[in-house]
Design a protein around this motif. Structure first.
Motif, PDB file in Angstrom:
ATOM      1  N   LYS A 149       9.606  53.030  15.689  1.00  0.00           N
ATOM      2  CA  LYS A 149       9.542  51.575  15.553  1.00  0.00           C
ATOM      3  C   LYS A 149       9.102  51.201  14.138  1.00  0.00           C
ATOM      4  N   HIS A 150       8.130  51.959  13.635  1.00  0.00           N
ATOM      5  CA  HIS A 150       7.610  51.739  12.283  1.00  0.00           C
ATOM      6  C   HIS A 150       8.702  51.973  11.240  1.00  0.00           C
ATOM      7  N   VAL A 151       9.440  53.077  11.402  1.00  0.00           N
ATOM      8  CA  VAL A 151      10.489  53.428  10.430  1.00  0.00           C
ATOM      9  C   VAL A 151      11.642  52.429  10.481  1.00  0.00           C
ATOM     10  N   GLU A 152      12.027  52.041  11.692  1.00  0.00           N
ATOM     11  CA  GLU A 152      13.146  51.111  11.869  1.00  0.00           C
ATOM     12  C   GLU A 152      12.917  49.794  11.118  1.00  0.00           C
ATOM     13  N   ALA A 153      11.654  49.400  11.034  1.00  0.00           N
ATOM     14  CA  ALA A 153      11.324  48.128  10.395  1.00  0.00           C
ATOM     15  C   ALA A 153      11.730  48.098   8.919  1.00  0.00           C
ATOM     16  N   PHE A 154      11.935  49.277   8.314  1.00  0.00           N
ATOM     17  CA  PHE A 154      12.315  49.328   6.895  1.00  0.00           C
ATOM     18  C   PHE A 154      13.828  49.365   6.685  1.00  0.00           C
ATOM     19  N   GLY A 155      14.585  49.206   7.783  1.00  0.00           N
ATOM     20  CA  GLY A 155      16.025  49.004   7.678  1.00  0.00           C
ATOM     21  C   GLY A 155      16.873  50.194   7.256  1.00  0.00           C
ATOM     22  N   PRO A 156      16.591  51.405   7.776  1.00  0.00           N
ATOM     23  CA  PRO A 156      17.479  52.528   7.461  1.00  0.00           C
ATOM     24  C   PRO A 156      18.836  52.329   8.126  1.00  0.00           C
ATOM     25  N   LYS A 157      19.861  52.981   7.585  1.00  0.00           N
ATOM     26  CA  LYS A 157      21.198  52.858   8.163  1.00  0.00           C
ATOM     27  C   LYS A 157      21.262  53.608   9.487  1.00  0.00           C
ATOM     28  N   MET A 158      20.598  54.751   9.541  1.00  0.00           N
ATOM     29  CA  MET A 158      20.660  55.610  10.728  1.00  0.00           C
ATOM     30  C   MET A 158      19.382  56.445  10.785  1.00  0.00           C
ATOM     31  N   ILE A 159      18.886  56.665  12.000  1.00  0.00           N
ATOM     32  CA  ILE A 159      17.740  57.567  12.153  1.00  0.00           C
ATOM     33  C   ILE A 159      18.101  58.660  13.146  1.00  0.00           C
ATOM     34  N   LYS A 160      17.949  59.917  12.741  1.00  0.00           N
ATOM     35  CA  LYS A 160      18.054  61.043  13.665  1.00  0.00           C
ATOM     36  C   LYS A 160      16.712  61.745  13.681  1.00  0.00           C
ATOM     37  N   VAL A 161      16.421  62.385  14.816  1.00  0.00           N
ATOM     38  CA  VAL A 161      15.144  63.092  14.939  1.00  0.00           C
ATOM     39  C   VAL A 161      15.396  64.554  15.266  1.00  0.00           C
ATOM     40  N   ALA A 162      14.741  65.437  14.532  1.00  0.00           N
ATOM     41  CA  ALA A 162      14.742  66.862  14.858  1.00  0.00           C
ATOM     42  C   ALA A 162      13.343  67.250  15.287  1.00  0.00           C
ATOM     43  N   GLY A 163      13.212  67.778  16.502  1.00  0.00           N
ATOM     44  CA  GLY A 163      11.916  68.237  17.003  1.00  0.00           C
ATOM     45  C   GLY A 163      12.015  69.703  17.370  1.00  0.00           C
ATOM     46  N   LEU A 164      11.129  70.513  16.841  1.00  0.00           N
ATOM     47  CA  LEU A 164      11.202  71.942  17.183  1.00  0.00           C
ATOM     48  C   LEU A 164      10.936  72.150  18.669  1.00  0.00           C
ATOM     49  N   LEU A 165       9.876  71.499  19.167  1.00  0.00           N
ATOM     50  CA  LEU A 165       9.507  71.652  20.572  1.00  0.00           C
ATOM     51  C   LEU A 165       9.490  70.298  21.262  1.00  0.00           C
ATOM     52  N   VAL A 166       9.974  70.281  22.493  1.00  0.00           N
ATOM     53  CA  VAL A 166       9.812  69.108  23.348  1.00  0.00           C
ATOM     54  C   VAL A 166       9.198  69.583  24.647  1.00  0.00           C
ATOM     55  N   LYS A 167       8.105  68.928  25.044  1.00  0.00           N
ATOM     56  CA  LYS A 167       7.455  69.319  26.296  1.00  0.00           C
ATOM     57  C   LYS A 167       8.130  68.671  27.487  1.00  0.00           C
ATOM     58  N   ARG A 168       8.238  69.454  28.582  1.00  0.00           N
ATOM     59  CA  ARG A 168       8.728  68.873  29.829  1.00  0.00           C
ATOM     60  C   ARG A 168       7.552  68.179  30.497  1.00  0.00           C
ATOM     61  N   VAL A 169       7.484  66.867  30.285  1.00  0.00           N
ATOM     62  CA  VAL A 169       6.403  66.106  30.912  1.00  0.00           C
ATOM     63  C   VAL A 169       7.003  64.964  31.710  1.00  0.00           C
ATOM     64  N   LEU A 170       6.278  64.551  32.727  1.00  0.00           N
ATOM     65  CA  LEU A 170       6.710  63.392  33.496  1.00  0.00           C
ATOM     66  C   LEU A 170       6.661  62.155  32.594  1.00  0.00           C
ATOM     67  N   HIS A 171       7.464  61.175  32.886  1.00  0.00           N
ATOM     68  CA  HIS A 171       7.514  59.938  32.102  1.00  0.00           C
ATOM     69  C   HIS A 171       7.836  60.223  30.645  1.00  0.00           C
ATOM     70  N   SER A 172       8.693  61.191  30.389  1.00  0.00           N
ATOM     71  CA  SER A 172       8.955  61.554  28.997  1.00  0.00           C
ATOM     72  C   SER A 172      10.202  60.851  28.462  1.00  0.00           C
ATOM     73  N   SER A 173      10.553  59.716  29.076  1.00  0.00           N
ATOM     74  CA  SER A 173      11.751  59.000  28.662  1.00  0.00           C
ATOM     75  C   SER A 173      11.572  58.314  27.311  1.00  0.00           C
ATOM     76  N   ALA A 174      10.312  58.297  26.823  1.00  0.00           N
ATOM     77  CA  ALA A 174       9.981  57.530  25.625  1.00  0.00           C
ATOM     78  C   ALA A 174      10.853  57.902  24.425  1.00  0.00           C
TER      79      ALA A 174
END
Ligand code: HPA
Ligand code: MG
Length: 219
Positions: A149-174
């Protein structure tokens, strides 16, 4: 062109990991770890493939790499190296600039409510750019959601995210990263720049911390 959906490399909940005795690790952490959940070599092999996926999707366009410190520094350095390798040795290239921001939200093994973004006050240079956010671990996804949300406010054309690890947690739709190294069980892991109260960043493998380790380095 259509891309087939490839499910992430999953480390199952019943995966016992490897015994620490099978690998080298710093003696100052003996007794502080339960097992090696991902050996360093496997991290490197997986990172090489993520670099190729990123090249396939984003090649020939400049990106701004936004490295999320501190936990993301090792993954970011290795991922950028692999993308550089591809740019050096193929017809496609990705011109990259690299920037750093620091997030802090964990105390002991708990996520705290107050998220601090340091060095992220003025990201106006992201306006109109393709941005690749590089993060070591995505837990609940709350931190990543706030950051995006913070990054989007600066108006980039596109945002992609690379995460090495993602935890399997409940409510992880965020937030689910576009490029995921490993999906892991909901356990507290350390090493490869991931910390427990600043300890264990100086460990190459990704390991599960032991109760002894948690007690020893508790604040
Ligand atoms: N380890 C280290 N840092 C973290 C973790 C973890 O399992 N989850 C969120 N931040
Ligand atoms: Mg941390």
């Amino acid at each position: 062109m259509m891309f087939a959906f490839i499910s992430p490399l999953q480390i199952k909940d019943d995966w016992p990991g490897y015994s620490l005795d099978l690998f080298s690790y710093p003696a100052h952490y003996s007794g502080d770890l339960d097992c090696v959940i991902i050996p360093h070599g496997v991290i490197m092999d997986r990172t090489e493939r993520l670099a190729r996926n990123i090249m396939d999707d984003l090649g020939d366009h400049a990106i701004v790499v936004l490295c999320v410190l501190k936990g993301g520094y090792q993954f970011c350095a290795d991922l950028v190296d692999r993308i550089k390798d591809l740019s050096h040795n193929s017809n496609r290239t990705i011109p990259m600039t690299v920037h750093f921001i620091r997030l802090k939200s964990y105390l002991n093994d708990e996520s705290t409510e107050d998220l601090h973004i340091l060095g992220g006050e003025d990201l106006s240079f992201l306006a109109g750019k393709n941005v690749l956010v590089v993060e070591g671990i995505v837990g609940t996804g709350k931190t990543m959601k706030t950051l995006l949300k913070h990054v989007e406010a600066f108006g980039p054309k596109m945002i992609k995210v690379a995460g090495l690890l993602v935890k399997r947690v409940l409510h992880s739709s965020a937030c689910v990263p576009d490029y995921v190294g490993f999906e892991i069980p909901n356990r507290f892991v350390v090493g490869y720049a991931l910390d427990y109260n600043e300890y264990f960043r100086d460990l190459n493998h990704i390991c599960v911390i032991s109760n002894t380790g948690k007690m020893k380095y508790k604040i």
